[in-house]
Design a protein around this motif. Sequence first.
Motif, PDB file in Angstrom:
ATOM      1  N   ALA A   1       8.677  -9.594   2.649  1.00 19.03           N
ATOM      2  CA  ALA A   1       7.504  -8.815   2.248  1.00 19.03           C
ATOM      3  C   ALA A   1       7.832  -7.332   2.171  1.00 19.03           C
ATOM      4  O   ALA A   1       7.411  -6.621   1.243  1.00 19.03           O
ATOM      5  CB  ALA A   1       6.365  -9.058   3.234  1.00 19.03           C
ATOM      6  N   VAL A   2       8.604  -6.841   3.160  1.00 15.87           N
ATOM      7  CA  VAL A   2       9.000  -5.431   3.158  1.00 15.87           C
ATOM      8  C   VAL A   2       9.893  -5.139   1.961  1.00 15.87           C
ATOM      9  O   VAL A   2       9.686  -4.170   1.218  1.00 15.87           O
ATOM     10  CB  VAL A   2       9.718  -5.067   4.468  1.00 15.87           C
ATOM     11  CG1 VAL A   2      10.299  -3.658   4.383  1.00 15.87           C
ATOM     12  CG2 VAL A   2       8.780  -5.169   5.662  1.00 15.87           C
ATOM     13  N   ARG A   3      10.893  -5.984   1.756  1.00 18.19           N
ATOM     14  CA  ARG A   3      11.856  -5.769   0.670  1.00 18.19           C
ATOM     15  C   ARG A   3      11.190  -5.854  -0.711  1.00 18.19           C
ATOM     16  O   ARG A   3      11.603  -5.178  -1.652  1.00 18.19           O
ATOM     17  CB  ARG A   3      12.966  -6.816   0.744  1.00 18.19           C
ATOM     18  CG  ARG A   3      13.761  -6.815   2.046  1.00 18.19           C
ATOM     19  CD  ARG A   3      14.779  -5.723   2.067  1.00 18.19           C
ATOM     20  NE  ARG A   3      15.668  -5.861   3.209  1.00 18.19           N
ATOM     21  CZ  ARG A   3      15.967  -4.888   4.048  1.00 18.19           C
ATOM     22  NH1 ARG A   3      15.423  -3.695   3.891  1.00 18.19           N
ATOM     23  NH2 ARG A   3      16.803  -5.084   5.043  1.00 18.19           N
ATOM     24  N   ARG A   4      10.184  -6.673  -0.810  1.00 15.35           N
ATOM     25  CA  ARG A   4       9.509  -6.848  -2.103  1.00 15.35           C
ATOM     26  C   ARG A   4       8.866  -5.539  -2.554  1.00 15.35           C
ATOM     27  O   ARG A   4       8.873  -5.214  -3.750  1.00 15.35           O
ATOM     28  CB  ARG A   4       8.455  -7.946  -1.981  1.00 15.35           C
ATOM     29  CG  ARG A   4       7.751  -8.275  -3.304  1.00 15.35           C
ATOM     30  CD  ARG A   4       7.013  -9.603  -3.239  1.00 15.35           C
ATOM     31  NE  ARG A   4       6.022  -9.654  -2.176  1.00 15.35           N
ATOM     32  CZ  ARG A   4       6.137 -10.386  -1.071  1.00 15.35           C
ATOM     33  NH1 ARG A   4       7.234 -11.106  -0.873  1.00 15.35           N
ATOM     34  NH2 ARG A   4       5.170 -10.405  -0.161  1.00 15.35           N
TER      35      ARG A   4
ATOM     36  N   ARG B   1       0.811  -1.218   0.000  1.00 15.85           N
ATOM     37  CA  ARG B   1       0.000   0.000   0.000  1.00 15.85           C
ATOM     38  C   ARG B   1       0.842   1.264   0.000  1.00 15.85           C
ATOM     39  O   ARG B   1       0.532   2.241  -0.677  1.00 15.85           O
ATOM     40  CB  ARG B   1      -0.935  -0.014   1.201  1.00 15.85           C
ATOM     41  CG  ARG B   1      -1.788   1.236   1.333  1.00 15.85           C
ATOM     42  CD  ARG B   1      -2.708   1.149   2.539  1.00 15.85           C
ATOM     43  NE  ARG B   1      -3.541   2.332   2.666  1.00 15.85           N
ATOM     44  CZ  ARG B   1      -4.420   2.518   3.646  1.00 15.85           C
ATOM     45  NH1 ARG B   1      -4.579   1.595   4.582  1.00 15.85           N
ATOM     46  NH2 ARG B   1      -5.148   3.620   3.703  1.00 15.85           N
ATOM     47  N   TYR B   2       1.940   1.266   0.785  1.00 12.86           N
ATOM     48  CA  TYR B   2       2.728   2.487   0.952  1.00 12.86           C
ATOM     49  C   TYR B   2       4.000   2.519   0.110  1.00 12.86           C
ATOM     50  O   TYR B   2       4.631   3.569  -0.008  1.00 12.86           O
ATOM     51  CB  TYR B   2       3.078   2.674   2.430  1.00 12.86           C
ATOM     52  CG  TYR B   2       1.861   2.893   3.292  1.00 12.86           C
ATOM     53  CD1 TYR B   2       1.229   4.127   3.323  1.00 12.86           C
ATOM     54  CD2 TYR B   2       1.320   1.863   4.044  1.00 12.86           C
ATOM     55  CE1 TYR B   2       0.100   4.346   4.106  1.00 12.86           C
ATOM     56  CE2 TYR B   2       0.187   2.059   4.832  1.00 12.86           C
ATOM     57  CZ  TYR B   2      -0.423   3.293   4.854  1.00 12.86           C
ATOM     58  OH  TYR B   2      -1.540   3.499   5.615  1.00 12.86           O
ATOM     59  N   GLY B   3       4.400   1.389  -0.435  1.00 13.19           N
ATOM     60  CA  GLY B   3       5.573   1.370  -1.301  1.00 13.19           C
ATOM     61  C   GLY B   3       6.801   1.927  -0.615  1.00 13.19           C
ATOM     62  O   GLY B   3       7.135   1.537   0.502  1.00 13.19           O
ATOM     63  N   ASP B   4       7.460   2.890  -1.269  1.00 13.10           N
ATOM     64  CA  ASP B   4       8.680   3.466  -0.696  1.00 13.10           C
ATOM     65  C   ASP B   4       8.411   4.736   0.101  1.00 13.10           C
ATOM     66  O   ASP B   4       9.331   5.483   0.425  1.00 13.10           O
ATOM     67  CB  ASP B   4       9.695   3.747  -1.806  1.00 13.10           C
ATOM     68  CG  ASP B   4       9.159   4.730  -2.853  1.00 13.10           C
ATOM     69  OD1 ASP B   4       8.023   5.217  -2.692  1.00 13.10           O
ATOM     70  OD2 ASP B   4       9.888   5.000  -3.823  1.00 13.10           O
TER      71      ASP B   4
END
Length: 304
Positions: free
Chosen positions: A26-29, A2-5
């Motif tokens: 999941a975060v890194r993806r 949802r928030y991307g970078d």
Amino acid sequence: KRYGDRIAGFWFDAGNYGKRDKIVAAVRRHNPTAAIAYNRGVKIPLQNNNPSYEDFTFGHMVPEDLGANPPDGCYNYGMVLSAESSVHGYVYSKVMPSTDLSIKPIAKNPYVRPGFQIRYTEDSHPSLAHVFLPAQLLWNSGAIVWNIRQAAEWVHRVTKSGGAFTWSVRRSGCAGCIGNSQSIIDPPVMKFLNQVIELLPKLIMYRFNATNCACQSAYGATGNRSWGCDYVEPEEECRNDKDWKLRHAGITHNCDWICKSSASSLGSRCSHVGTEGKKAVQACPYCCRRTCPGYARRIALLGI
């Protein structure tokens, strides 16, 4: 996803739970450059407790000793020393001393021992030396406890070494705070942060070290773990019974545990009964008896 970078980093509490590999993946993806920290592992000295999974140390202070060691207490000074001993701001999994200086109560201050030094062995998994301390007595509430000079010095020493420093702040709407918006930092805390920032460029010499932290040992703790904090022995009728014990959830506790809760919640532990039938309200008068200073401190913190 949802928030991307748009989120620069993540600090995961209760890091012993969940599957780290899947969480990090999941975060890194969705954000390959996000910085990640896990509240899991040795607190002091700072070190990479989660190689391959963390980018900066969780820097969490010692919660179980909050009574004897307030946030500005010398107990946490080891994190400042860790940053100053880091390799250009980074720490590693292999460190000396290897003992976790935060796990058990240590009566004597190890930082003042002759020859005491923190040393890291570099490897391929650096973690940024990051310190995370409350601006107030408790994580989200309570009185501001810091001497402005000491707070600025600790921030300066950590960041000058290449590390990072985060303040946990109380928000408007907390007990005793101004306003009712949880999205706004409480004004007195904001003033404190601005004072710290204003002082940073002016620091040339440091005054506060492992022996003279400007702190006050709280909750009637014995003082032998205060490590440089001032400790005022209460009057005899308000002194806690040092031999009193309580078994709760399979763990043995004493009056420090009782008083820690009493200062943060109306639903305090003063109603507990000890192993020999003596009630906490009798064994731990410092924080459980209305006429004692710990009780008054509790009321002031809760804003009652």
